[in-house]
Design a protein around this motif. Structure first.
Motif, PDB file in Angstrom:
ATOM      1  N   ARG A  17      29.725  45.418  42.628  1.00 16.02           N
ATOM      2  CA  ARG A  17      29.118  44.739  43.649  1.00 16.02           C
ATOM      3  C   ARG A  17      30.422  43.864  44.248  1.00 16.02           C
ATOM      4  O   ARG A  17      30.111  43.827  45.657  1.00 16.02           O
ATOM      5  CB  ARG A  17      28.235  43.678  42.729  1.00 16.02           C
ATOM      6  N   LEU A  18      31.161  43.122  43.797  1.00 15.78           N
ATOM      7  CA  LEU A  18      32.459  42.710  44.266  1.00 15.78           C
ATOM      8  C   LEU A  18      33.000  43.704  45.357  1.00 15.78           C
ATOM      9  O   LEU A  18      33.389  43.251  46.358  1.00 15.78           O
ATOM     10  CB  LEU A  18      33.335  42.211  43.311  1.00 15.78           C
ATOM     11  N   ALA A  65      35.870  34.560  49.787  1.00  9.65           N
ATOM     12  CA  ALA A  65      34.498  34.390  50.052  1.00  9.65           C
ATOM     13  C   ALA A  65      33.745  34.981  48.989  1.00  9.65           C
ATOM     14  O   ALA A  65      32.528  34.352  48.420  1.00  9.65           O
ATOM     15  CB  ALA A  65      33.987  34.844  51.325  1.00  9.65           C
ATOM     16  N   THR A  66      33.907  36.261  48.367  1.00 11.16           N
ATOM     17  CA  THR A  66      33.312  37.030  47.518  1.00 11.16           C
ATOM     18  C   THR A  66      33.213  36.104  46.186  1.00 11.16           C
ATOM     19  O   THR A  66      32.293  36.172  45.525  1.00 11.16           O
ATOM     20  CB  THR A  66      33.628  38.167  47.393  1.00 11.16           C
ATOM     21  N   ALA A 205      28.910  34.763  48.438  1.00  6.71           N
ATOM     22  CA  ALA A 205      29.275  34.750  47.360  1.00  6.71           C
ATOM     23  C   ALA A 205      28.819  35.595  46.473  1.00  6.71           C
ATOM     24  O   ALA A 205      27.557  35.484  46.378  1.00  6.71           O
ATOM     25  CB  ALA A 205      29.833  33.360  46.740  1.00  6.71           C
ATOM     26  N   ILE A 206      29.317  36.426  45.672  1.00  2.23           N
ATOM     27  CA  ILE A 206      28.751  37.082  44.548  1.00  2.23           C
ATOM     28  C   ILE A 206      28.682  36.729  43.277  1.00  2.23           C
ATOM     29  O   ILE A 206      27.531  36.685  42.345  1.00  2.23           O
ATOM     30  CB  ILE A 206      29.469  38.568  44.367  1.00  2.23           C
ATOM     31  N   THR A 209      34.173  31.256  40.974  1.00  5.19           N
ATOM     32  CA  THR A 209      35.460  31.321  40.407  1.00  5.19           C
ATOM     33  C   THR A 209      35.544  31.145  38.891  1.00  5.19           C
ATOM     34  O   THR A 209      36.192  31.888  38.118  1.00  5.19           O
ATOM     35  CB  THR A 209      36.426  30.263  40.908  1.00  5.19           C
ATOM     36  N   GLY A 210      34.482  30.239  38.273  1.00  4.60           N
ATOM     37  CA  GLY A 210      34.459  30.311  36.777  1.00  4.60           C
ATOM     38  C   GLY A 210      34.154  31.558  36.066  1.00  4.60           C
ATOM     39  O   GLY A 210      34.579  31.922  35.140  1.00  4.60           O
ATOM     40  N   ALA A 211      33.128  32.366  36.886  1.00  4.87           N
ATOM     41  CA  ALA A 211      32.710  33.677  36.195  1.00  4.87           C
ATOM     42  C   ALA A 211      33.939  34.786  36.487  1.00  4.87           C
ATOM     43  O   ALA A 211      33.890  35.565  35.694  1.00  4.87           O
ATOM     44  CB  ALA A 211      31.461  34.121  37.270  1.00  4.87           C
ATOM     45  N   VAL A 212      34.972  34.549  37.507  1.00  5.27           N
ATOM     46  CA  VAL A 212      35.822  35.419  37.586  1.00  5.27           C
ATOM     47  C   VAL A 212      36.868  35.291  36.272  1.00  5.27           C
ATOM     48  O   VAL A 212      37.227  36.192  35.711  1.00  5.27           O
ATOM     49  CB  VAL A 212      36.535  35.117  39.023  1.00  5.27           C
ATOM     50  N   ALA A 213      37.046  33.933  36.028  1.00  9.88           N
ATOM     51  CA  ALA A 213      37.784  33.730  34.860  1.00  9.88           C
ATOM     52  C   ALA A 213      37.345  34.346  33.707  1.00  9.88           C
ATOM     53  O   ALA A 213      37.833  34.653  32.709  1.00  9.88           O
ATOM     54  CB  ALA A 213      37.982  32.221  34.725  1.00  9.88           C
TER      55      ALA A 213
END
Length: 323
Positions: A17-18, A65-66, A205-206, A209-213
């Motif tokens: 999805r990203l 942005a994603t 945004a998909i 930033t917390g979810a990316v971590a």
């Protein structure tokens, strides 16, 4: 704790999805997007060697942005100072205290454009933050947060007035790749949307930033068998032993391979790394770390040649499903 098959399936779906979202702004470059996204999730950095106008800024903005992050762009020039990158401490006469004013490096995605045009002193301002995700000003550490990705660019054609990146700095980039020009069909699609000068602005945004971590932490739990670790180590050793290389892949380069291979495996829906992951990533992860022997380079040897010879010389272990 090791990643489970269910977590790997979730990771694959989210990763796809990203990539799909960024691909809306940077059309037809899914493989490059996947590599850069994998570098971010492996908490590494990217060196793009590309001609101007291939979409480097669009890539950085679309990624930010994603993941609901921030982006900044630093145009590296010969007169750029280290403080222009990291920030500076200024004395406030009203409060009679020193206040730190953050530089553009404090962003989720930092585009360091034409990094080789700045002096080595300014280039070195990025060394600490790329390695430790923090900078130290007047003895005080300042964290840049997670995720943190530096996308540095250099023009391979116009080399007048540039400073070659030192090996120590090149070694801190997880991968080196290029976006390149689009094929004819994609170019037509880009031209059809020429009225939209900033396609990244329309992206939603998909994840946060917390979810990316969290994804980065989850990817670190992917299993790597001892045989695959040995395979990566033997390949690194083969590049160092190659007659055409004055300097082969460092230990940092081997560690970088394992980190991004874990992300790459999870992005394929696997909770374990296979030798094919190492093979697929050998070029982007290792070629920029190899320093060629001058005579061999004059004879036509390239870093890609050295990596290819290592892959041919070292037998890959037999893949097993999972641990």
């Amino acid at each position: 704790m090791t990643m489970t098959p269910e977590q790997a399936a979730w990771f694959q779906g989210t990763f796809t999805r990203l990539v799909d979202n960024v691909d809306r702004a940077l059309m037809g470059k899914r493989e490059v997007i996947a590599l850069v996204l994998s570098s971010m999730l492996a908490e590494g950095h990217v060196l793009l060697e590309d001609a101007p106008g291939t979409g480097k800024t669009s890539l950085a903005k679309a990624l930010a942005a994603t993941v609901q992050g921030t982006s900044s762009r630093i145009q590296f020039t010969p007169d750029l100072l280290p403080s222009d990158v990291t920030g500076v401490t200024i004395y406030d006469q009203n409060t009679r205290t020193f206040e730190f004013h953050r530089g553009p490096v404090f962003a989720s995605i930092v585009l360091a454009d034409e990094i080789n045009r700045a002096s080595p002193k300014t280039q070195s301002a990025l060394l600490e933050v790329m390695e430790e995700s923090r900078i130290t000003i007047d003895g005080q550490p300042h964290e840049v947060g997670r995720p943190f990705l530096v996308i540095a660019t250099q023009n391979p054609i116009e080399q007048a007035g540039t400073y070659k990146l030192p090996e120590a700095q090149l070694d801190r980039f997880l991968i080196k790749t290029s976006i390149g020009y689009p094929d004819l069909a994609v170019a037509e699609r880009i031209l059809a949307g020429a009225a939209d000068r900033n396609p990244s602005a329309s992206l939603s945004a998909i994840i946060t930033t917390g979810a990316v971590a969290d994804m980065a932490d989850l990817a670190a739990t992917v299993h790597v068998e001892q045989a695959v670790l040995r395979y990566a180590a033997e390949l690194s050793q083969a590049t160092r032993a190659d007659a055409g290389a004055r300097l082969g892949v460092s230990v940092r380069g081997s560690l970088a391979m394992v980190r991004i291979a874990k992300v790459w495996a999870a992005a394929q829906g696997r909770h374990y790394v296979v030798p094919d992951d190492i093979k697929a990533l050998a070029g982007p992860v290792w070629t920029h770390r190899i320093v060629l022997d001058p005579e061999a380079e004059f004879s036509g040897t390239t870093a890609e040649t050295v990596v290819a010879r290592a892959l041919d010389a070292v037998a890959a272990p037999q893949s097993r499903s999972a641990a």
